[in-house]
Scaffold this motif. Structure first.
Motif, PDB file in Angstrom:
ATOM      1  N   PHE A  69      10.561   0.493   5.129  1.00 51.93           N
ATOM      2  CA  PHE A  69       9.341   0.603   4.593  1.00 51.93           C
ATOM      3  C   PHE A  69       8.814  -0.948   4.761  1.00 51.93           C
ATOM      4  CE2 PHE A  69       6.001   0.115   1.114  1.00 51.93           C
ATOM      5  CZ  PHE A  69       5.191   0.708   1.941  1.00 51.93           C
ATOM      6  N   ASP A  70       7.781  -1.356   5.392  1.00 50.95           N
ATOM      7  CA  ASP A  70       7.587  -2.685   5.545  1.00 50.95           C
ATOM      8  C   ASP A  70       6.121  -2.883   5.985  1.00 50.95           C
ATOM      9  OD1 ASP A  70       8.107  -5.364   5.363  1.00 50.95           O
ATOM     10  OD2 ASP A  70       9.967  -5.315   6.323  1.00 50.95           O
ATOM     11  N   LEU A  71       5.632  -4.314   5.733  1.00 55.65           N
ATOM     12  CA  LEU A  71       4.547  -4.900   6.037  1.00 55.65           C
ATOM     13  C   LEU A  71       4.816  -4.930   7.666  1.00 55.65           C
ATOM     14  CD1 LEU A  71       1.664  -6.615   5.569  1.00 55.65           C
ATOM     15  CD2 LEU A  71       3.402  -8.467   5.678  1.00 55.65           C
TER      16      LEU A  71
ATOM     17  N   VAL B  47       0.920  -1.202  -0.144  1.00 60.03           N
ATOM     18  CA  VAL B  47      -0.037   0.026   0.010  1.00 60.03           C
ATOM     19  C   VAL B  47       0.947   1.294  -0.010  1.00 60.03           C
ATOM     20  CG1 VAL B  47      -1.749   1.342   1.372  1.00 60.03           C
ATOM     21  CG2 VAL B  47      -1.816  -1.216   1.097  1.00 60.03           C
ATOM     22  N   ASP B  48       0.380   2.221  -0.845  1.00 61.19           N
ATOM     23  CA  ASP B  48       1.233   3.460  -1.110  1.00 61.19           C
ATOM     24  C   ASP B  48       2.872   3.496  -1.396  1.00 61.19           C
ATOM     25  OD1 ASP B  48      -1.173   4.784  -0.441  1.00 61.19           O
ATOM     26  OD2 ASP B  48      -0.573   5.023   1.633  1.00 61.19           O
ATOM     27  N   ALA B  49       2.988   2.481  -2.083  1.00 65.46           N
ATOM     28  CA  ALA B  49       4.430   2.238  -2.432  1.00 65.46           C
ATOM     29  C   ALA B  49       5.193   3.665  -3.050  1.00 65.46           C
ATOM     30  CB  ALA B  49       4.497   0.902  -3.557  1.00 65.46           C
ATOM     31  N   PRO B  50       4.637   4.116  -4.109  1.00 62.77           N
ATOM     32  CA  PRO B  50       5.344   5.249  -4.739  1.00 62.77           C
ATOM     33  C   PRO B  50       5.460   6.480  -3.659  1.00 62.77           C
ATOM     34  CG  PRO B  50       3.526   4.680  -6.083  1.00 62.77           C
ATOM     35  CD  PRO B  50       3.406   3.995  -4.961  1.00 62.77           C
TER      36      PRO B  50
ATOM     37  N   ALA C  35       4.110   0.558   6.870  1.00 60.66           N
ATOM     38  CA  ALA C  35       4.509   1.612   7.625  1.00 60.66           C
ATOM     39  C   ALA C  35       5.921   2.095   7.088  1.00 60.66           C
ATOM     40  CB  ALA C  35       4.501   1.504   9.042  1.00 60.66           C
ATOM     41  N   ALA C  36       6.308   3.371   6.706  1.00 58.93           N
ATOM     42  CA  ALA C  36       7.493   3.847   6.663  1.00 58.93           C
ATOM     43  C   ALA C  36       8.149   4.698   7.952  1.00 58.93           C
ATOM     44  CB  ALA C  36       7.679   4.812   5.436  1.00 58.93           C
ATOM     45  N   PHE C  37       9.255   4.100   8.220  1.00 65.04           N
ATOM     46  CA  PHE C  37       9.886   4.789   9.694  1.00 65.04           C
ATOM     47  C   PHE C  37      11.270   4.995   9.551  1.00 65.04           C
ATOM     48  CE2 PHE C  37       9.073   0.364  10.290  1.00 65.04           C
ATOM     49  CZ  PHE C  37       9.915  -0.046  10.829  1.00 65.04           C
TER      50      PHE C  37
END
Length: 236
Positions: free
Chosen positions: A156-158, A30-33, A228-230
């Motif tokens: 960025f990961d599941l 989800v929301d890869a770009p 989530a990206a963190f």
């Protein structure tokens, strides 16, 4: 029983094209770009004088390519289980930087990352293959050790939810996303290989672990459904 490392490697060996689109990224996430753009810009903002990036689970190189748009001509070290993925990433990244490009085929749990070698570590859609809490701790510790003071790590990961009811809700929403993107058959296909291959951890677990292994500032860039990206910065 979960897939072995060799099982996972074989699947990715046969899936290079799906990971080679810089505009869409890995469409099953989800929301890869947006995540690619946020990770690249955050890494550049937090570590503006970076010279060397480590891309763990690099796939076909999308995250490094996006980072090079903000920080050109970095030295790059690529790690991936899959030789075809590494070959594609090396070719694409090599055209986009005047820096050195090194490719290492291997499992991040086994590759010696060294000490103080890198300014940025990127790990996109790879850490969910870690199994035990001890493996997560060892890999996060290795990232911390491999970074120079002031360096940063971006993920960025599941992710799972730590609340079972919320996990069910997020998984249902993810299923709706997959079915809407293609169809129910595709949703079930993705769910099947996630169940077979992946052992994600909650975002809160990972943020706490980053602090525990020595990172200073820890922050969340984006979370949507179960992705989530963190990132975090090593004290200078």
């Amino acid at each position: 029983m979960k897939s072995s490392v060799d099982d996972i490697r074989r699947r990715f060996d046969a899936d290079v094209e799906r990971f080679s689109n810089l505009e869409t990224g890995q469409s099953a996430t989800v929301d890869a770009p947006l995540a690619m753009a946020l990770v690249a810009r955050a890494a550049a903002a937090a570590t503006p004088h970076a010279k060397h990036v480590l891309d763990v689970g690099c796939g076909a190189g999308n995250y490094t390519l996006k980072l090079l748009e903000s920080l050109p001509n970095l030295d790059v070290t690529l790690i991936d289980l899959s030789r075809p993925m590494l070959d594609r990433a090396t070719e694409r990244v090599g055209r986009s930087t005047t820096g050195t490009v090194a490719a290492i085929q291997g499992d991040v749990r086994e590759v010696e990352l060294g000490e103080g070698r890198f300014d940025i570590v990127v790990a996109a859609a790879v850490l969910h293959h870690l199994r035990t809490d001890e493996e997560w701790r060892a890999v996060f510790t290795a990232f911390h050790r491999a970074l120079r003071p002031g360096g940063s790590v971006w993920v960025f990961d599941l992710v799972e939810s730590s609340i079972p009811a919320i996990q069910q809700l997020m998984w249902a929403r993810y299923g709706e996303y997959l079915a809407g993107m293609k169809d129910a058959v595709y949703r079930d296909h993705v769910f099947a290989y996630v169940e077979q291959e992946d052992t994600p951890r909650p975002l809160t677990f990972q943020l706490d672990l980053l602090r525990e292994v020595g990172f200073g500032h820890v922050d969340v860039l984006h979370k949507n459904v179960c992705f989530a990206a963190f990132g975090a910065v090593k004290p200078g």
